[in-house]
Scaffold this active site. Structure first.
Site, mmCIF file in Angstrom:
data_model
loop_
_atom_site.group_PDB
_atom_site.id
_atom_site.type_symbol
_atom_site.label_atom_id
_atom_site.label_comp_id
_atom_site.label_asym_id
_atom_site.label_seq_id
_atom_site.Cartn_x
_atom_site.Cartn_y
_atom_site.Cartn_z
ATOM 1 N N GLN A 177 0.804 -1.372 -0.116
ATOM 2 C CA GLN A 177 0.072 0.124 -0.029
ATOM 3 C C GLN A 177 0.834 1.002 -0.099
ATOM 4 O O GLN A 177 0.569 2.357 -0.716
ATOM 5 C CB GLN A 177 -0.917 -0.033 1.174
ATOM 6 N N ASP A 324 -2.054 -11.333 4.297
ATOM 7 C CA ASP A 324 -3.695 -11.282 4.420
ATOM 8 C C ASP A 324 -4.285 -12.873 4.914
ATOM 9 O O ASP A 324 -5.453 -12.901 5.264
ATOM 10 C CB ASP A 324 -4.555 -10.726 3.285
ATOM 11 N N ARG A 396 -11.616 -11.221 7.411
ATOM 12 C CA ARG A 396 -10.963 -12.554 7.411
ATOM 13 C C ARG A 396 -11.081 -13.303 8.513
ATOM 14 O O ARG A 396 -10.943 -14.348 8.327
ATOM 15 C CB ARG A 396 -9.523 -11.993 6.849
HETATM 16 C C1 S3P Z 1 -2.699 -4.410 0.095
HETATM 17 C C2 S3P Z 1 -1.583 -4.504 0.635
HETATM 18 C C3 S3P Z 1 -1.704 -5.013 1.956
HETATM 19 C C4 S3P Z 1 -2.714 -6.079 2.534
HETATM 20 C C5 S3P Z 1 -4.128 -5.432 1.944
HETATM 21 C C6 S3P Z 1 -4.023 -5.020 0.469
HETATM 22 C C7 S3P Z 1 -2.712 -3.914 -1.465
HETATM 23 O O1 S3P Z 1 -1.299 -4.167 2.920
HETATM 24 O O2 S3P Z 1 -2.921 -6.346 3.484
HETATM 25 O O3 S3P Z 1 -5.012 -6.186 2.203
HETATM 26 O O4 S3P Z 1 -3.801 -3.877 -2.178
HETATM 27 O O5 S3P Z 1 -1.857 -3.024 -1.710
HETATM 28 P P1 S3P Z 1 -0.051 -3.507 3.354
HETATM 29 O O6 S3P Z 1 0.660 -3.042 2.213
HETATM 30 O O7 S3P Z 1 -0.511 -2.378 4.376
HETATM 31 O O8 S3P Z 1 0.703 -4.665 4.013
#
Ligand code: S3P
Length: 444
Positions: A177, A324, A396
């Site tokens: 993210q 996840d 989840r």
């Molecule tokens: C995601 C990245 C992950 C994941 C989230 C979706 C994404 O989060 O847990 O459900 O779509 O880039 P983080 O990047 O904070 O680990």
């Protein structure tokens, strides 16, 4: 307030059973969000199939509609996005409510930091409790002006009209993210934005940028560089089924004797397949069939049959690749012979809930010895009893405990399950048709 009533949704799952069948779980959540964002910022009309019609992705659609983007659908997974170009978004009339969706908030912070207008991003009780400084701090270094709450949380006030400059930024946490939010800001920045990750994370943003014709440089598994000033060209996207949703069934079939499932057209991008690797290390029987590419993403059919599992020490390198899927994996560990130890996973404490604490509490309520640590958990496999667990509104966790009933000695009641709709609409019906004895209870 009149006759306004809060209703809570519970799952009540009878013990035992096995999973059978062949079908496709809903579309990938991460890719669905990105398809809307890139489609909106592209020039031309982007056509999407396989879109996840869940509340998180609908929040992203609504936010872009509020900024003047015309979006058709979703209609059975089909969405059309009439792109406005990188500089065509309009100021929304009010705050953008992103519900439960951390992906929407962190990625859109990067986009909105580069706009000419001001904007406020907010969300539900879970999202407004999650750490946002990790994204606002590097964006500020790029020249953005963003105000957070005192604890570094949303609502985020993003002040437009700032000039952004590229940065060379080593990410302090392995987070797709953050990487994605910064790359999106990099589209608007002067010069180069170079992001280095401590460990590889999902690369859907990088793949989709390429799919929309935007050049980027990937030096090794951990470094990506982008320059501002280019343009995105509309694309046609076929979104695979979400491995994170398939994961509940991979675990359910692995723990329930007699199970045999075929999950079709599942995304198996190597930055996401940690769950398959971890289950196989525990002894699971998962076959990857007919691997192929769909719209720039690796896809396959997954056959999973029951197999006796054993506890393991989970390799830390797999943690970001399964980030996840740990709630589901903890259920597998509870049904495995011996001890499973997870370390290097402190990020689980800042997801939609504190997934270490909430899972440990739920497992303890079902008579499984499980203890959280600062960055992981230790689970002693055993016999799951029936009982009541609270998902704390975490989709989840709700779905993971539903699968636990396959091996429990009594019924499991799971409280606060409405948020399953954020990522997996239709879960209850699909799970029932596969063999789970699940009822939904609306509690006034
Ligand atoms: C995601 C990245 C992950 C994941 C989230 C979706 C994404 O989060 O847990 O459900 O779509 O880039 P983080 O990047 O904070 O680990």
């Amino acid at each position: 307030m009149g006759n306004f009533q809060m209703t809570e949704l519970n799952f009540l799952v009878a013990p035992g059973g096995a999973l059978h069948g062949q079908w496709r779980v809903p579309g990938d959540k991460s890719i669905s969000h990105r398809a809307i964002m890139f489609g909106a910022l592209a020039e031309g009309i982007t056509t999407i199939t396989g879109f996840l019609d869940g509340e998180d992705c609908l929040a992203t659609i609504n936010a872009f509609r509020a900024m003047g983007v015309v979006i058709g659908g979703p209609d059975q997974g089909r969405v059309t996005v009439h792109g406005v170009g990188l500089h065509g978004l309009q100021a929304p009339a009010g705050p953008l409510d992103l519900g439960n969706s951390g992906t929407s908030m962190r990625l859109m912070s990067g986009i909105l930091a580069g706009q000419a207008f001001d904007c406020v991003l907010t969300g539900d009780a879970s999202l407004t409790g999650r750490p946002m400084r990790r994204i606002t701090e590097p964006l500020t270094r790029m020249g953005a002006r963003i105000t957070t709450g005192e604890r570094g949380t949303a609502p985020l006030q993003i002040h437009g009209g700032q000039r952004l400059n590229g940065i060379d930024y080593p990410l302090p946490v392995a987070s797709a993210q953050l990487k994605s939010g910064l790359l999106l800001a990099g589209l608007y920045a002067e010069g180069m934005t170079r992001i280095t990750e401590p460990a590889p994370t999902r690369d859907h943003t990088e793949r989709m940028l390429e799919g929309f014709g935007y050049p980027l440089q990937r030096d090794d598994e951990r470094t990506v560089t982008i320059s501002g000033g280019g343009r995105l060209t509309a694309a046609t996207l076929d979104i695979p089924a979400d491995l994170s949703s398939a994961a509940f069934f991979l675990v359910g079939a692995s723990i329930a004797p007699g199970s045999d499932l075929l999950l079709e057209h599942v995304g198996v991008n190597p930055t996401r397949t940690g769950v398959i690797d971890i289950l196989r290390l525990m002894g699971a029987n998962i076959e990857i069939r007919n691997p192929r590419l769909a719209g720039g993403e690796p896809v396959a059919d997954l056959r999973v049959r029951y197999a006796p599992l054993h506890g393991i020490r989970i390799p830390e390198a797999l943690v970001p690749l399964a980030i996840d899927e740990f709630p589901a994996l903890f259920i597998a560990a509870a049904c495995a012979k011996g001890v499973t130890v997870l370390t290097g996973a402190a990020e689980l404490r800042v997801k939609e809930s504190d997934r270490i604490q909430v899972m440990a509490d739920g497992l303890n309520a079902l008579q499984i010895a499980a203890g959280g640590t600062a960055d992981g958990i230790v689970i002693q496999g055993g016999t799951l009893a029936g009982g009541a667990v609270n998902s704390h509104g975490d989709h989840r966790i709700a779905m993971s405990f539903a699968m636990a009933a396959l091996r429990a000695s009594g019924p499991i009641r799971i409280h606060d399950c409405a948020n399953v709709n954020t990522s997996f609409p239709g879960f209850a019906d699909l799970a029932r048709s596969a063999g789970l004895q699940l009822q939904q209870e609306a509690v006034a």
